[in-house]
Enzyme design. Sequence first.
Site: not given
Ligand code: F6P
Length: 326
Positions: A14, A26-27, A75, A129, A133, A217
């Site tokens: 992602g 990097v470049v 991916r 990302t 995580d 609330k």
């Molecule tokens: O980038 C991470 C993430 O945003 C997750 O939290 C989410 O579930 C997923 O990617 C969705 O990915 P995509 O839009 O590429 O299917």
Amino acid sequence: MADIRRIAVFTSGGDAPGMNAAIRAVVRTASHYDLHVYGVRRGYQGMIENDVKRMETRDVGNIIQRGGTILKTARSKDFMNPVGRAKAYDTLKAHDIDAVVAIGGDGTYTGAMIFSEEYDIPFIGIPGTIDNDIFGTDYTIGYDTAVNTAIEAVDRIRDTADSHNRLFFVEVMGRHAGFIALSAGIGGGAGCILVPEYDTSIDALCDVLKKGVYKDKLFSIVIIAEGNKNGGAAEIAQKVQEQFNFYDSKVAVIGHLQRGGAPTALDRLLASRLGFGAVERLLAGERNVALGLVNDEVVATPFKEAISNKKDLNKELLRMASILAL
Ligand code: F6P
């Protein structure tokens, strides 16, 4: 100094705001050391399909502020099998690549680790990302921007929730991790935060909402990480309504808005430090590690460790959020 003259860089998984700042770093660092840089488009898939272009220092001008990734991302299923990886290796050899910088999340690291066990080409990973995580770094590139985007959205929802005395269920990203939900929930003043790491039953959620009502609330916002165990925001809203319908309730899914936009200052700085560090460390002979920032120091963690360890969500912050909500 390791004998490295040509390096490749790519983004994978992602996209995340700040990936461009990392590519730029990097470049430019490589160019400082007279290395040639090759950009691989569309992550591992582009590596398999020889979608590679030479990158010079001017190619990364005016991108530090841009979201997305100029190298595109994907991916790749093909990279998961040995035939795909053999093609990727052929591409790297065809361009005389000596080392690779991989920018992405745990899927990217897994690919890099497997590849580096099969072929003798050093890889260095940079955590890109929005989910935050990744073990071995306090923050990942894109996370801070995503949290700010989510908080901005929650602030806007808060205005209308307040005006109408409504209960809003706001779903943020985080398929497996609650970092965005936790931070956006604290910063956005949520009444309750639901994350994948810790279960909160619908009964418990209703109890929290009832407590809010006892304390006058008149509106509330529940932040839900998409990967929490009770389902998506719409499903949870319906379940809550069945038990507790004091409020008129609405649902908002922030979704991919969190993946785009200009990176924050923190993400640009993090990306610049890690991109710079990746090239210097490759030249220093480091290989098959992921870089991260821990206590404001750039540190390296072997891919294996980065993948096999889970980064903990701070439970104490969840407890704090629940106290501050009432
Ligand atoms: O980038 C991470 C993430 O945003 C997750 O939290 C989410 O579930 C997923 O990617 C969705 O990915 P995509 O839009 O590429 O299917």
